[in-house]
Motif scaffolding. Structure first.
Motif, PDB file in Angstrom:
ATOM      1  N   ASN A 123     -55.925   0.052 -12.741  1.00  0.00           N
ATOM      2  CA  ASN A 123     -57.193   0.399 -12.698  1.00  0.00           C
ATOM      3  C   ASN A 123     -57.891   0.667 -11.447  1.00  0.00           C
ATOM      4  OD1 ASN A 123     -57.345  -0.791 -15.177  1.00  0.00           O
ATOM      5  ND2 ASN A 123     -57.512  -2.981 -14.821  1.00  0.00           N
ATOM      6  N   LEU A 124     -57.649   0.176 -10.353  1.00  0.00           N
ATOM      7  CA  LEU A 124     -58.246   0.808  -9.200  1.00  0.00           C
ATOM      8  C   LEU A 124     -57.635   1.717  -8.298  1.00  0.00           C
ATOM      9  CD1 LEU A 124     -59.566  -2.853  -8.057  1.00  0.00           C
ATOM     10  CD2 LEU A 124     -60.702  -1.130  -9.253  1.00  0.00           C
ATOM     11  N   ILE A 125     -56.326   1.539  -7.966  1.00  0.00           N
ATOM     12  CA  ILE A 125     -55.654   2.497  -7.298  1.00  0.00           C
ATOM     13  C   ILE A 125     -54.805   3.447  -7.848  1.00  0.00           C
ATOM     14  CG2 ILE A 125     -55.342   0.671  -5.355  1.00  0.00           C
ATOM     15  CD1 ILE A 125     -52.699   0.084  -5.993  1.00  0.00           C
ATOM     16  N   GLN A 126     -54.726   3.596  -8.884  1.00  0.00           N
ATOM     17  CA  GLN A 126     -54.156   4.641  -9.964  1.00  0.00           C
ATOM     18  C   GLN A 126     -52.618   4.585  -9.680  1.00  0.00           C
ATOM     19  OE1 GLN A 126     -56.314   6.307 -12.098  1.00  0.00           O
ATOM     20  NE2 GLN A 126     -57.805   4.586 -11.473  1.00  0.00           N
ATOM     21  N   LEU A 127     -52.087   3.616  -9.598  1.00  0.00           N
ATOM     22  CA  LEU A 127     -50.381   3.621  -9.531  1.00  0.00           C
ATOM     23  C   LEU A 127     -50.203   3.938 -10.911  1.00  0.00           C
ATOM     24  CD1 LEU A 127     -49.266   0.650  -7.290  1.00  0.00           C
ATOM     25  CD2 LEU A 127     -49.137   3.200  -6.823  1.00  0.00           C
ATOM     26  N   PRO A 128     -49.001   4.854 -11.219  1.00  0.00           N
ATOM     27  CA  PRO A 128     -48.641   5.340 -12.528  1.00  0.00           C
ATOM     28  C   PRO A 128     -48.025   4.017 -12.946  1.00  0.00           C
ATOM     29  CG  PRO A 128     -48.168   7.101 -11.058  1.00  0.00           C
ATOM     30  CD  PRO A 128     -48.799   5.887 -10.270  1.00  0.00           C
ATOM     31  N   LYS A 129     -48.248   3.597 -14.230  1.00  0.00           N
ATOM     32  CA  LYS A 129     -47.677   2.464 -14.818  1.00  0.00           C
ATOM     33  C   LYS A 129     -46.007   2.637 -15.073  1.00  0.00           C
ATOM     34  CE  LYS A 129     -51.504   0.065 -16.606  1.00  0.00           C
ATOM     35  NZ  LYS A 129     -52.364  -0.910 -17.807  1.00  0.00           N
ATOM     36  N   ALA A 130     -46.045   3.894 -15.500  1.00  0.00           N
ATOM     37  CA  ALA A 130     -44.469   4.063 -15.792  1.00  0.00           C
ATOM     38  C   ALA A 130     -43.618   3.903 -14.789  1.00  0.00           C
ATOM     39  CB  ALA A 130     -44.448   5.669 -16.270  1.00  0.00           C
ATOM     40  N   TRP A 131     -43.858   4.000 -13.492  1.00  0.00           N
ATOM     41  CA  TRP A 131     -42.778   3.898 -12.607  1.00  0.00           C
ATOM     42  C   TRP A 131     -42.650   2.181 -12.575  1.00  0.00           C
ATOM     43  CZ3 TRP A 131     -45.786   5.612  -7.773  1.00  0.00           C
ATOM     44  CH2 TRP A 131     -45.982   7.269  -7.660  1.00  0.00           C
ATOM     45  N   PHE A 132     -43.424   1.152 -12.719  1.00  0.00           N
ATOM     46  CA  PHE A 132     -43.124  -0.001 -12.898  1.00  0.00           C
ATOM     47  C   PHE A 132     -42.316  -0.571 -14.261  1.00  0.00           C
ATOM     48  CE2 PHE A 132     -46.205   0.711  -9.772  1.00  0.00           C
ATOM     49  CZ  PHE A 132     -45.830  -0.079  -8.776  1.00  0.00           C
ATOM     50  N   GLN A 133     -42.719   0.334 -14.963  1.00  0.00           N
ATOM     51  CA  GLN A 133     -41.902   0.149 -16.592  1.00  0.00           C
ATOM     52  C   GLN A 133     -40.418   0.413 -16.278  1.00  0.00           C
ATOM     53  OE1 GLN A 133     -44.942   2.332 -18.664  1.00  0.00           O
ATOM     54  NE2 GLN A 133     -45.496   0.420 -19.712  1.00  0.00           N
ATOM     55  N   TRP A 134     -40.289   1.439 -15.676  1.00  0.00           N
ATOM     56  CA  TRP A 134     -38.873   2.079 -15.451  1.00  0.00           C
ATOM     57  C   TRP A 134     -38.076   0.970 -14.590  1.00  0.00           C
ATOM     58  CZ3 TRP A 134     -40.886   7.683 -13.505  1.00  0.00           C
ATOM     59  CH2 TRP A 134     -41.380   8.284 -14.518  1.00  0.00           C
ATOM     60  N   ALA A 135     -38.921   0.415 -13.578  1.00  0.00           N
ATOM     61  CA  ALA A 135     -38.228  -0.697 -12.793  1.00  0.00           C
ATOM     62  C   ALA A 135     -37.812  -1.889 -13.682  1.00  0.00           C
ATOM     63  CB  ALA A 135     -39.172  -1.142 -11.726  1.00  0.00           C
ATOM     64  N   LEU A 136     -38.637  -2.225 -14.650  1.00  0.00           N
ATOM     65  CA  LEU A 136     -38.523  -3.359 -15.593  1.00  0.00           C
ATOM     66  C   LEU A 136     -37.476  -3.388 -16.417  1.00  0.00           C
ATOM     67  CD1 LEU A 136     -41.662  -5.436 -17.248  1.00  0.00           C
ATOM     68  CD2 LEU A 136     -39.242  -5.010 -18.371  1.00  0.00           C
ATOM     69  N   SER A 137     -37.341  -1.964 -17.014  1.00  0.00           N
ATOM     70  CA  SER A 137     -36.264  -1.687 -17.954  1.00  0.00           C
ATOM     71  C   SER A 137     -35.138  -1.781 -17.185  1.00  0.00           C
ATOM     72  CB  SER A 137     -36.399  -0.304 -18.634  1.00  0.00           C
ATOM     73  OG  SER A 137     -37.676  -0.198 -19.257  1.00  0.00           O
ATOM     74  N   GLY A 138     -34.996  -1.097 -16.142  1.00  0.00           N
ATOM     75  CA  GLY A 138     -33.696  -1.142 -15.287  1.00  0.00           C
ATOM     76  C   GLY A 138     -33.418  -2.558 -14.789  1.00  0.00           C
ATOM     77  N   PHE A 139     -34.104  -3.456 -14.597  1.00  0.00           N
ATOM     78  CA  PHE A 139     -33.773  -4.650 -14.247  1.00  0.00           C
ATOM     79  C   PHE A 139     -33.408  -5.519 -15.513  1.00  0.00           C
ATOM     80  CE2 PHE A 139     -36.763  -4.565 -10.305  1.00  0.00           C
ATOM     81  CZ  PHE A 139     -35.702  -4.431  -9.334  1.00  0.00           C
TER      82      PHE A 139
END
Length: 171
Positions: A123-139
């Motif tokens: 919402n605020l700092i515009q970090l791409p959500k996909a990066w964290f979704q990739w991390a979650l998928s990898g873990f």
């Protein structure tokens, strides 16, 4: 089999270290935000930072939790069943866990494709959500592979890694 277990333990250890680093970052963010709020200047985007680091914190430690036998287990009937039956149940539960974490990894990976397509960000700092979704998928994939390896070890060698775990096994 020992070489595979050694590689898996190193990957699991790395995953746990990344989760630990995320915990430290999260504590730091919350500390700065709380102190900032006391002075009327909260940390801009702290909710975004906390939410995204929580992904790494939780799923980074998931494989280590399984490796150490930390997942919830109900053993009411374990003493009343034969060793063979307990081993079969342990194999099936490891396989079921692997399927569950593979499903999580796949679903979140599919969600990341949608996030990329729609250019979704925090919402605020515009970090791409996909990066964290990739991390979650990898873990989640690492956790699934760890559970699958545990099932294979129980099937082939009869060795239950939960019986010989400790801090030294993840180093």
């Amino acid at each position: 089999m020992n070489a595979v277990r050694n590689i898996a333990d190193r990957l699991i250890g790395l995953s746990a270290i990344l989760g630990s680093i995320a915990l430290l970052i999260e504590v730091g963010i919350i500390l700065v935000d709380v102190i900032g709020r006391a002075f009327g200047v909260p940390l801009y985007g702290s909710q975004d930072y906390v939410t995204m680091t929580m992904v790494i914190l939780v799923f980074g430690g998931m494989a280590a939790c399984d490796r150490r036998g930390g997942h919830i287990a109900v053993d009411l009937f374990q003493g009343k069943m034969s060793d063979r039956m307990n081993r079969i149940i342990n194999i099936l539960s490891a396989l079921l866990g692997a399927v569950a974490f593979l499903a999580i990894a796949w679903a979140v990976l599919e969600s990341s494709r949608l996030s990329q397509m729609l250019n979704l960000s925090t919402n605020l700092i515009q970090l791409p959500k996909a990066w964290f979704q990739w991390a979650l998928s990898g873990f989640a994939l690492l956790t699934a592979l760890g559970m699958l390896l545990r099932a294979v070890e129980l099937t082939v060698t009869g060795r239950n890694i939960h019986d010989d775990t400790g801090a030294e096994s993840l180093a």
